[in-house]
Design a protein around this motif. Structure first.
Motif, PDB file in Angstrom:
ATOM      1  N   GLN A  56       1.360  -1.478  -0.233  1.00  0.00           N
ATOM      2  CA  GLN A  56       0.091  -0.227   0.158  1.00  0.00           C
ATOM      3  C   GLN A  56       1.098   1.415   0.631  1.00  0.00           C
ATOM      4  N   GLY A  57       2.289   1.392   0.302  1.00  0.00           N
ATOM      5  CA  GLY A  57       3.087   2.487   0.419  1.00  0.00           C
ATOM      6  C   GLY A  57       3.283   2.629  -0.860  1.00  0.00           C
ATOM      7  N   GLY A  58       3.777   1.299  -1.079  1.00  0.00           N
ATOM      8  CA  GLY A  58       4.598   1.815  -2.406  1.00  0.00           C
ATOM      9  C   GLY A  58       3.351   2.581  -3.282  1.00  0.00           C
ATOM     10  N   ALA A  59       2.354   1.963  -3.191  1.00  0.00           N
ATOM     11  CA  ALA A  59       1.140   2.779  -4.643  1.00  0.00           C
ATOM     12  C   ALA A  59       0.773   3.682  -4.360  1.00  0.00           C
ATOM     13  N   LEU A  60       0.807   4.335  -3.583  1.00  0.00           N
ATOM     14  CA  LEU A  60       0.971   5.576  -2.986  1.00  0.00           C
ATOM     15  C   LEU A  60       2.059   6.171  -3.144  1.00  0.00           C
ATOM     16  N   SER A  61       3.678   5.871  -2.544  1.00  0.00           N
ATOM     17  CA  SER A  61       4.270   6.119  -3.726  1.00  0.00           C
ATOM     18  C   SER A  61       4.168   6.572  -4.843  1.00  0.00           C
ATOM     19  N   LEU A  62       3.903   5.552  -5.095  1.00  0.00           N
ATOM     20  CA  LEU A  62       3.317   6.196  -6.925  1.00  0.00           C
ATOM     21  C   LEU A  62       2.678   7.233  -7.676  1.00  0.00           C
ATOM     22  N   TYR A  63       1.430   6.727  -6.772  1.00  0.00           N
ATOM     23  CA  TYR A  63       0.027   7.787  -7.130  1.00  0.00           C
ATOM     24  C   TYR A  63       0.381   9.096  -6.893  1.00  0.00           C
ATOM     25  N   THR A  64       1.808   9.570  -5.499  1.00  0.00           N
ATOM     26  CA  THR A  64       1.984  10.927  -4.709  1.00  0.00           C
ATOM     27  C   THR A  64       2.780  11.270  -6.002  1.00  0.00           C
ATOM     28  N   PHE A  65       3.681  10.474  -6.447  1.00  0.00           N
ATOM     29  CA  PHE A  65       4.778  11.099  -7.099  1.00  0.00           C
ATOM     30  C   PHE A  65       4.064  11.256  -8.749  1.00  0.00           C
ATOM     31  N   LEU A  66       2.971  11.108  -8.935  1.00  0.00           N
ATOM     32  CA  LEU A  66       2.763  11.237 -10.455  1.00  0.00           C
ATOM     33  C   LEU A  66       1.486  12.508 -10.380  1.00  0.00           C
ATOM     34  N   THR A  67       1.436  13.113  -9.251  1.00  0.00           N
ATOM     35  CA  THR A  67       0.192  13.897  -9.053  1.00  0.00           C
ATOM     36  C   THR A  67       0.672  15.351  -7.967  1.00  0.00           C
ATOM     37  N   THR A  68       1.906  15.399  -7.803  1.00  0.00           N
ATOM     38  CA  THR A  68       2.792  16.591  -6.550  1.00  0.00           C
ATOM     39  C   THR A  68       3.561  17.259  -8.054  1.00  0.00           C
ATOM     40  N   GLN A  69       3.654  18.191  -7.042  1.00  0.00           N
ATOM     41  CA  GLN A  69       4.027  19.312  -8.215  1.00  0.00           C
ATOM     42  C   GLN A  69       5.628  19.633  -8.056  1.00  0.00           C
ATOM     43  N   GLN A  70       6.426  19.465  -7.529  1.00  0.00           N
ATOM     44  CA  GLN A  70       7.931  19.130  -6.478  1.00  0.00           C
ATOM     45  C   GLN A  70       8.388  17.869  -7.060  1.00  0.00           C
TER      46      GLN A  70
END
Length: 153
Positions: A56-70
């Motif tokens: 679940q943490g890996g899934a969240l990391s991928l989604y966060t990376f693709l949706t962050t502006q940083q």
């Protein structure tokens, strides 16, 4: 440390067409983005931050990376999947995310997050970012866990 951990998202099913907890995923990603912002306020440039997680943490990391502006340094995603993939762009993304390195790893005997999920995830990722920066490794006989070989990558 007596801190609230409101980064919970529900997993409803284990098939590619299962309903996903969109609100929970987006809220959890917002929490991670707030952590990134806090680190930046503490003097850490975002380009030195790597997101990573297992399942679940890996899934969240991928989604966060693709949706962050940083602009981040990279992502490590172990035994996971890409949540809300249908809502992501259908073609290459531009800007700061295009050249970020992604390491994805999956056991070929995982009963919780089947190898098919990892394969679908990497197929989607290489349509979004520079395919040369996406590494996908499978580990023979590994279940929903990690192994020494994976940790040494």
């Amino acid at each position: 440390m007596n801190m609230a951990m409101p980064s919970r998202l529900d997993i409803i099913g284990l098939s590619p067409d299962s309903w996903e907890d969109e609100l929970g995923i987006k809220q959890a990603a917002a929490n991670v983005k707030a952590l990134i912002e806090q680190e930046m306020k503490n003097g850490i440039p975002s380009k030195r931050i790597i997101l990573g997680g297992f399942s679940q943490g890996g899934a969240l990391s991928l989604y966060t990376f693709l949706t962050t502006q940083q602009k981040l340094a990279g992502v490590t995603a172990l035994s996971c999947w890409l949540p809300l993939r249908a809502a992501l762009p259908q073609g290459p993304i531009s800007g700061v995310h295009r050249d970020i390195s992604i390491l994805q790893s999956q056991g070929d005997y995982d009963p919780l997050v089947p190898l098919m999920f990892g394969s679908l995830t990497v197929k989607k990722l290489i349509t979004l970012v520079n395919p040369a920066n996406v590494t996908f490794k499978t580990h023979e006989g590994m279940m929903h866990s990690s192994c020494q070989q994976e940790m040494m990558m």
